[in-house]
Write a protein that holds these residues in place. Structure first.
Motif: not given
Length: 118
Positions: A80, A99, A102
């Motif tokens: 990630v 993102k 995450e």
């Protein structure tokens, strides 16, 4: 390494066998570096850069974080952080921001396990 500790590290997304290989099967050395990870400042710097809308500073922090976690075989966090780093390299703050939850989840999971076993 006992099976419980190994399972917890793997549950947090750390590839223990790969990490041991990087540290020439020296478990003590591997653990020393893993337990130093909470002192790394790249994640907080990334958060600050994202809050400020600074793609350049965010890229530097994300890219460095990616390198650190890659060397420690934190595979989930590496994956990630790579996406965030790539987005910021291209100046795409929106994609990087999308993102960040995450990334935060993967980061917190690693930190919790390291605190627990440390």
């Amino acid at each position: 390494m006992d099976a419980t500790k190994k399972a917890k590290l793997e549950e947090a997304g750390i590839n223990v066998e790969e990490a041991l290989g990087r540290f020439m099967n020296n478990e003590g050395l591997m653990m020393k570096f893993l337990l130093r990870f909470p002192q790394d400042k790249n994640y907080p710097q990334l958060q600050e850069a994202m809050a400020a809308g600074d793609a350049e500073a965010g890229y530097r922090a994300a890219h460095t974080l990616k390198g650190v976690v890659g060397n420690l075989s934190m595979t989930r966090l590496f994956a990630v952080s790579s996406v965030v780093s790539d987005a910021l390299r291209g100046g795409d703050l929106a994609q990087a921001e999308a993102k960040m939850p995450e990334l935060e989840q993967a980061y917190r999971q690693v930190m919790e396990i390291l605190k627990e076993i440390g």
